[in-house]
Write a protein that holds these residues in place. Structure first.
Motif, PDB file in Angstrom:
ATOM      1  N   LEU A  75      -2.733   8.008   6.554  1.00 33.19           N
ATOM      2  CA  LEU A  75      -3.779   7.715   7.546  1.00 33.19           C
ATOM      3  C   LEU A  75      -3.490   6.422   8.296  1.00 33.19           C
ATOM      4  O   LEU A  75      -4.345   5.920   9.019  1.00 33.19           O
ATOM      5  CB  LEU A  75      -5.146   7.617   6.863  1.00 33.19           C
ATOM      6  CG  LEU A  75      -5.933   8.910   6.659  1.00 33.19           C
ATOM      7  CD1 LEU A  75      -7.378   8.591   6.283  1.00 33.19           C
ATOM      8  CD2 LEU A  75      -5.915   9.786   7.911  1.00 33.19           C
ATOM      9  N   ASP A  76      -2.301   5.866   8.118  1.00 28.67           N
ATOM     10  CA  ASP A  76      -1.942   4.644   8.834  1.00 28.67           C
ATOM     11  C   ASP A  76      -1.187   5.034  10.109  1.00 28.67           C
ATOM     12  O   ASP A  76      -0.141   5.669  10.028  1.00 28.67           O
ATOM     13  CB  ASP A  76      -1.075   3.750   7.935  1.00 28.67           C
ATOM     14  CG  ASP A  76      -0.833   2.387   8.567  1.00 28.67           C
ATOM     15  OD1 ASP A  76      -0.979   2.258   9.798  1.00 28.67           O
ATOM     16  OD2 ASP A  76      -0.488   1.453   7.822  1.00 28.67           O
ATOM     17  N   PRO A  77      -1.740   4.673  11.292  1.00 25.26           N
ATOM     18  CA  PRO A  77      -1.070   5.029  12.546  1.00 25.26           C
ATOM     19  C   PRO A  77       0.371   4.515  12.633  1.00 25.26           C
ATOM     20  O   PRO A  77       1.164   5.040  13.410  1.00 25.26           O
ATOM     21  CB  PRO A  77      -1.935   4.363  13.622  1.00 25.26           C
ATOM     22  CG  PRO A  77      -3.253   4.173  12.986  1.00 25.26           C
ATOM     23  CD  PRO A  77      -3.004   3.955  11.514  1.00 25.26           C
ATOM     24  N   GLY A  94       2.445   4.956  10.416  1.00 26.33           N
ATOM     25  CA  GLY A  94       3.210   6.081   9.891  1.00 26.33           C
ATOM     26  C   GLY A  94       4.336   5.708   8.949  1.00 26.33           C
ATOM     27  O   GLY A  94       5.333   6.433   8.839  1.00 26.33           O
ATOM     28  N   SER A  95       4.191   4.612   8.225  1.00 21.52           N
ATOM     29  CA  SER A  95       5.278   4.190   7.314  1.00 21.52           C
ATOM     30  C   SER A  95       5.581   5.247   6.259  1.00 21.52           C
ATOM     31  O   SER A  95       6.732   5.489   5.911  1.00 21.52           O
ATOM     32  CB  SER A  95       4.916   2.903   6.577  1.00 21.52           C
ATOM     33  OG  SER A  95       4.439   1.956   7.462  1.00 21.52           O
ATOM     34  N   MET A  96       4.532   5.876   5.743  1.00 19.12           N
ATOM     35  CA  MET A  96       4.751   6.870   4.696  1.00 19.12           C
ATOM     36  C   MET A  96       5.447   8.111   5.273  1.00 19.12           C
ATOM     37  O   MET A  96       6.328   8.687   4.646  1.00 19.12           O
ATOM     38  CB  MET A  96       3.407   7.249   4.068  1.00 19.12           C
ATOM     39  CG  MET A  96       3.520   8.253   2.948  1.00 19.12           C
ATOM     40  SD  MET A  96       1.886   8.815   2.478  1.00 19.12           S
ATOM     41  CE  MET A  96       1.694   7.967   0.923  1.00 19.12           C
ATOM     42  N   ILE A 122      -4.334   8.804  -0.621  1.00 20.84           N
ATOM     43  CA  ILE A 122      -4.466   8.458   0.796  1.00 20.84           C
ATOM     44  C   ILE A 122      -3.959   7.042   1.045  1.00 20.84           C
ATOM     45  O   ILE A 122      -4.472   6.074   0.480  1.00 20.84           O
ATOM     46  CB  ILE A 122      -5.949   8.544   1.245  1.00 20.84           C
ATOM     47  CG1 ILE A 122      -6.531   9.933   0.906  1.00 20.84           C
ATOM     48  CG2 ILE A 122      -6.071   8.242   2.730  1.00 20.84           C
ATOM     49  CD1 ILE A 122      -8.029  10.045   1.198  1.00 20.84           C
ATOM     50  N   ASP A 123      -2.941   6.931   1.875  1.00 27.21           N
ATOM     51  CA  ASP A 123      -2.425   5.636   2.300  1.00 27.21           C
ATOM     52  C   ASP A 123      -3.232   5.209   3.519  1.00 27.21           C
ATOM     53  O   ASP A 123      -3.187   5.873   4.560  1.00 27.21           O
ATOM     54  CB  ASP A 123      -0.932   5.790   2.652  1.00 27.21           C
ATOM     55  CG  ASP A 123      -0.259   4.450   2.927  1.00 27.21           C
ATOM     56  OD1 ASP A 123      -0.882   3.391   2.686  1.00 27.21           O
ATOM     57  OD2 ASP A 123       0.904   4.476   3.380  1.00 27.21           O
ATOM     58  N   SER A 124      -4.007   4.138   3.384  1.00 27.69           N
ATOM     59  CA  SER A 124      -5.010   3.804   4.399  1.00 27.69           C
ATOM     60  C   SER A 124      -4.495   2.761   5.383  1.00 27.69           C
ATOM     61  O   SER A 124      -3.630   1.960   5.056  1.00 27.69           O
ATOM     62  CB  SER A 124      -6.262   3.263   3.722  1.00 27.69           C
ATOM     63  OG  SER A 124      -6.618   4.092   2.640  1.00 27.69           O
ATOM     64  N   LYS A 184       0.830  -1.216   0.000  1.00 30.09           N
ATOM     65  CA  LYS A 184       0.000   0.000   0.000  1.00 30.09           C
ATOM     66  C   LYS A 184       0.862   1.263   0.000  1.00 30.09           C
ATOM     67  O   LYS A 184       0.666   2.172  -0.813  1.00 30.09           O
ATOM     68  CB  LYS A 184      -0.907   0.046   1.240  1.00 30.09           C
ATOM     69  CG  LYS A 184      -2.010  -0.980   1.254  1.00 30.09           C
ATOM     70  CD  LYS A 184      -2.945  -0.777   2.443  1.00 30.09           C
ATOM     71  CE  LYS A 184      -2.288  -1.061   3.775  1.00 30.09           C
ATOM     72  NZ  LYS A 184      -1.874  -2.464   3.961  1.00 30.09           N
ATOM     73  N   THR A 185       1.788   1.317   0.945  1.00 33.73           N
ATOM     74  CA  THR A 185       2.603   2.530   1.081  1.00 33.73           C
ATOM     75  C   THR A 185       3.489   2.720  -0.149  1.00 33.73           C
ATOM     76  O   THR A 185       3.599   3.831  -0.687  1.00 33.73           O
ATOM     77  CB  THR A 185       3.443   2.448   2.379  1.00 33.73           C
ATOM     78  OG1 THR A 185       2.536   2.320   3.480  1.00 33.73           O
ATOM     79  CG2 THR A 185       4.306   3.675   2.562  1.00 33.73           C
ATOM     80  N   THR A 186       4.079   1.647  -0.600  1.00 38.17           N
ATOM     81  CA  THR A 186       4.936   1.716  -1.789  1.00 38.17           C
ATOM     82  C   THR A 186       4.139   2.199  -3.000  1.00 38.17           C
ATOM     83  O   THR A 186       4.595   3.058  -3.764  1.00 38.17           O
ATOM     84  CB  THR A 186       5.536   0.317  -2.075  1.00 38.17           C
ATOM     85  OG1 THR A 186       6.218  -0.126  -0.894  1.00 38.17           O
ATOM     86  CG2 THR A 186       6.493   0.344  -3.246  1.00 38.17           C
TER      87      THR A 186
HETATM   88 MG   LIG Z   1       1.844   0.829   4.779  1.00 36.79          MG
END
Ligand SMILES: [Mg+2]
Ligand SMILES: Nc1ncnc2c1ncn2[C@@H]1O[C@H](COP(=O)(O)OP(=O)(O)O)[C@@H](O)[C@H]1O
Length: 262
Positions: A38-40, A42-44, A128-130, A15-17
């Motif tokens: 929006l991912d807690p 926080g990878s992005m 949006i990265d979910s 997802k993040t990639t």
């Molecule tokens: Mg991710």
């Protein structure tokens, strides 16, 4: 502004990639892009060199006003990335406290939609990265977007995760004016393995309309790009992964045109 969400209730599927690769390619095409973490986890946010455990201000701030978004706040939260055309609305660990709230009852379902509406003039695209959990944040991501990208890792267990995501989408669609169009993107594909080939076949049979006909291959250059904190296309514009993401972007832009006409 066009808003795309990248979501799947499974972690580690790309997802993040995918979010960052698409944002980088849109920027390369001259578009102004805001990426929303929006991912807690926080990878992005980490990818772009910001520490989600230490940030004083983040997307979390947007949720502190009973569902209203104070004028100017989203713009104040933006952080820079490796690409001057890409701005980041960062995550912070505080977001995790929202994640398990029941989306229906809290009245917080449209916070991100309202926030992006304030940035309408400044950006051509929002991505949006979910988060992988179905809660307030996922509902916000899907409610704010006009198009959904579902990365699916090409391995057997992934198909179950996809079914869960499609069920979630059906639930969300009941409260939307129009159903949210989605594209399934096979990721981490390795043509030498039975699992990859078999899963791709299963996906194509199950979702012939929604699946993108290409795939994102396993490409260590994508990992190297994340280590360098650059978008994949900044890091290595000719890598196999970037070439595949370029084809995906072309497909998504064509889908968007179809959706606009319909
Ligand atoms: Mg991710
Ligand atoms: N196509 C790919 N080839 C190689 N590594 C990948 C690829 N896509 C993602 N990765 C790596 O796999 C891990 C998980 O990907 P990520 O995008 O963070 O997934 P998610 O956001 O769904 O949890 C990361 O370390 C990322 O660098």
């Amino acid at each position: 502004m066009r808003v795309w969400a990248v979501a799947n209730q499974k972690g580690g599927v790309g997802k993040t990639t995918t979010s960052i690769a698409l944002a980088g390619l849109l920027a390369e095409a001259g578009k102004r892009v805001v990426v929303v973490d929006l991912d807690p986890h926080g990878s992005m946010t980490s990818y772009f060199g910001h520490n989600p455990d230490a940030l004083e201000h983040s997307c979390y701030d947007l949720f502190l006003h009973k569902g209203q978004v104070p004028q100017g706040l989203p713009g104040q939260l933006l952080l820079p990335t490796s690409d001057e055309k890409v701005a980041l609305l960062p995550s912070s660990t505080a977001l995790a406290t929202l994640e398990r709230q029941s989306p229906g009852q809290s009245g917080l379902g449209l916070v991100i939609a309202k926030s992006l509406a304030q940035l309408w003039q400044d950006f051509d695209y929002a991505i949006i990265d979910s988060p992988p959990l179905l809660g307030v944040l996922m509902v916000n991501a899907l409610a704010a977007s006009q198009q959904l990208v579902i990365p699916v890792q090409t391995e057997y267990l992934a198909v179950k995760g996809l079914e869960r995501m499609v069920n979630t989408l059906a639930m969300i669609n009941r409260s939307r004016k129009q159903p949210l169009p989605f594209s399934i993107v096979p990721t981490l594909f390795d043509r030498r393995t039975q699992a990859s080939m078999g899963t791709l076949r299963v996906l194509k049979d199950a979702y012939p309309e929604q699946i993108w006909q290409g795939y994102i291959p396993v490409d260590t250059r994508l990992r190297d790009a994340s280590r360098a904190g650059q978008t994949p296309s900044q890091f290595d514009a000719k890598s196999r992964g970037v070439v595949a993401y370029r084809a995906l972007l072309k497909h998504l832009l064509a889908q968007q045109l179809v959706a606009q006409v319909a």
